[in-house]
Design a protein around this motif. Structure first.
Motif, PDB file in Angstrom:
ATOM      1  N   MET A   1      17.698 -21.723  23.270  1.00 34.03           N
ATOM      2  CA  MET A   1      18.349 -20.450  23.611  1.00 34.03           C
ATOM      3  C   MET A   1      18.157 -19.436  22.481  1.00 34.03           C
ATOM      4  O   MET A   1      17.896 -18.259  22.736  1.00 34.03           O
ATOM      5  CB  MET A   1      19.837 -20.660  23.886  1.00 34.03           C
TER       6      MET A   1
ATOM      7  N   ARG B   1      13.660 -19.393  21.840  1.00 31.16           N
ATOM      8  CA  ARG B   1      12.779 -19.014  22.964  1.00 31.16           C
ATOM      9  C   ARG B   1      13.360 -17.869  23.783  1.00 31.16           C
ATOM     10  O   ARG B   1      12.645 -16.957  24.169  1.00 31.16           O
ATOM     11  CB  ARG B   1      12.516 -20.215  23.870  1.00 31.16           C
ATOM     12  N   GLU B   2      14.640 -17.962  24.063  1.00 27.90           N
ATOM     13  CA  GLU B   2      15.280 -16.926  24.874  1.00 27.90           C
ATOM     14  C   GLU B   2      15.778 -15.755  24.030  1.00 27.90           C
ATOM     15  O   GLU B   2      16.213 -14.753  24.573  1.00 27.90           O
ATOM     16  CB  GLU B   2      16.434 -17.541  25.678  1.00 27.90           C
ATOM     17  N   LYS B   3      15.730 -15.924  22.714  1.00 26.88           N
ATOM     18  CA  LYS B   3      16.115 -14.873  21.759  1.00 26.88           C
ATOM     19  C   LYS B   3      17.556 -14.401  21.934  1.00 26.88           C
ATOM     20  O   LYS B   3      17.865 -13.228  21.768  1.00 26.88           O
ATOM     21  CB  LYS B   3      15.157 -13.680  21.837  1.00 26.88           C
TER      22      LYS B   3
END
Length: 97
Positions: free
Chosen positions: A53, A56-58
């Motif tokens: 999270m 990768r999802e920033k």
């Protein structure tokens, strides 16, 4: 001979040059596979979830904490533990190169 010695080439070869070349290629594949899948090998499901999270999802810790129903401090602590594990294992593998 243990697995680490095997990866670090600390064993005397009893193979022909061709066999040695194939062995080295197999070692590289094992090492690359492990490094690509390090999250599955060394992190708990919660550590992996927060690590992904964040990276990768920033998402920031406030967003992560809302989504998971935890505090920002808990999110930070879990991410710290995950990063520490990843760094330790990465260093162990880098020593083997």
């Amino acid at each position: 001979m243990n697995f680490k010695d095997f990866l670090n080439n600390k064993c005397e070869s009893v193979f022909s040059h061709r066999d040695e070349s194939e062995l080295m290629e197999a070692k590289k594949k094992i090492k690359n596979y492990f490094m690509k899948n390090i999250l599955d090998f060394c992190l708990t499901p919660k550590e992996k979830q927060i690590y992904l999270m964040k990276n990768r999802e920033k998402l920031n810790h406030k967003e992560i904490s809302k989504l998971l129903g935890i505090t920002k401090k808990t999110s930070r602590n879990i991410l710290y533990k995950a990063n520490k594990k990843i760094n330790r294992i990465s260093r162990q593998f880098q020593e083997g190169e």
